[in-house]
Design a protein around this motif. Structure first.
Motif, mmCIF file in Angstrom:
data_model
loop_
_atom_site.group_PDB
_atom_site.id
_atom_site.type_symbol
_atom_site.label_atom_id
_atom_site.label_comp_id
_atom_site.label_asym_id
_atom_site.label_seq_id
_atom_site.Cartn_x
_atom_site.Cartn_y
_atom_site.Cartn_z
ATOM 1 N N ILE A 51 0.818 -1.214 0.000
ATOM 2 C CA ILE A 51 0.000 0.000 0.000
ATOM 3 C C ILE A 51 0.853 1.267 0.000
ATOM 4 C CG2 ILE A 51 -1.996 -1.108 1.073
ATOM 5 C CD1 ILE A 51 -1.186 0.223 3.716
ATOM 6 N N GLY A 54 0.490 3.590 -2.990
ATOM 7 C CA GLY A 54 -0.484 4.675 -2.991
ATOM 8 C C GLY A 54 0.156 5.999 -2.612
ATOM 9 N N THR A 227 -4.605 0.870 -0.809
ATOM 10 C CA THR A 227 -3.767 1.712 -1.660
ATOM 11 C C THR A 227 -4.432 3.047 -1.964
ATOM 12 O OG1 THR A 227 -2.756 -0.253 -2.654
ATOM 13 C CG2 THR A 227 -2.552 1.818 -3.870
#
Length: 277
Positions: A51, A54, A227
């Protein structure tokens, strides 16, 4: 996807985005948050790493004009080529040391109490650096990221390698390290942002490849939710941080690290919070 699982993924994504670029350790916060949310197992460790993409996409969007200028100027602009070379040089120390010691660190130090100790020690280092800068203001040799030499980049890369210890803070290590090596606060912060792009993207790709047997198509919605949450929160955080450093130093973050680390140690010792060991 289970609503409770989705909510936990959102919380983890928000924690990642709001802490990734602050000198307070996103990895440390994710380990502690996962412990509180009872997210155990190797799959959630992979999730915590993936994640981060992101947050990186938020940087790419915020600095899209500069990144496009570098990409289009590689064949004609020496500064663009040096910028790319500096990112590669700064990335290598952490990459090589991570390949050599990453598994051992992941097994031994991805736990709440070691993370809390790293929080406290990192906070004390930030306080020392900020106090030194006030009593003996350094002469900044560099005004912008583009003025950095390859040696400057290597020094910052060595500082970033300290972030292999969870709780240290990758951004904290690079920003404070860069300031010690002569970069002004804004340039140090921006280089930390740019250096995060290859560092975190490589980490996510490597983790996905290495632990691919743990994952399935059913995990995709959970990873996607986390994300997206990381992207939104990181974008807001980066915008705020750039305004903050124009008039503040990092002392407040240092005291936060120390206070939070002490709280984790005390809560673990007295049983106030059932941290996973």
């Amino acid at each position: 996807m289970d609503i409770i699982l989705a909510l936990k993924a959102v919380i983890m994504g928000l924690v990642e985005g709001f802490t990734e670029f602050l000198p307070i350790s996103s990895t440390g916060h994710l380990i502690l948050t996962a412990s509180l949310l009872d997210l155990e197992g190797e799959k959630w460790k992979v999730f915590s790493i993936v994640i981060q993409t992101g947050a990186i996409l938020a940087i790419c969007w915020e600095y899209r004009a500069r990144l496009i200028a570098v990409a289009t100027g590689l064949t004609s602009d020496p500064k663009a080529r040096r910028f790319l070379l500096n990112l590669v040089v700064a990335f290598l120390p952490l990459a090589l040391l991570g390949l050599a010691f990453g598994s051992m660190i992941k097994a031994q130090l991805f736990k709440p109490v070691p993370v809390a100790m790293a929080f406290i020690i990192g906070g004390l280092i930030i306080l020392w650096v900020e106090r030194r800068n006030k009593t003996h203001p350094p002469i900044a040799r560099i005004t912008t990221v583009e003025d950095m030499t390859v040696l400057d980049a290597f020094k910052v890369g060595m500082a970033q390698a300290a972030a292999l210890i969870p709780g240290t803070s990758r951004s904290g290590a690079t920003i404070i390290g860069a300031m010690m090596f002569g970069l002004p606060r804004k340039a140090a912060t921006e280089f930390s942002f740019f250096l995060a792009i290859p560092t975190l993207m490589a980490g996510a790709a490597y983790s996905l490849y290495k632990d691919r047997e743990l994952l399935s198509a059913a995990d995709l919605p959970t990873f996607a939710v986390g994300t997206v949450a990381a992207f939104i929160s990181a974008f807001l955080c980066v915008r705020w941080l750039l305004r903050y450093i124009s008039t503040h130093d990092f002392t407040a973050f240092a005291w936060y690290r120390i206070a939070f680390g002490i709280f984790v140690l005390a809560s673990a010792h007295y049983g106030w919070v059932n941290w996973t060991e």
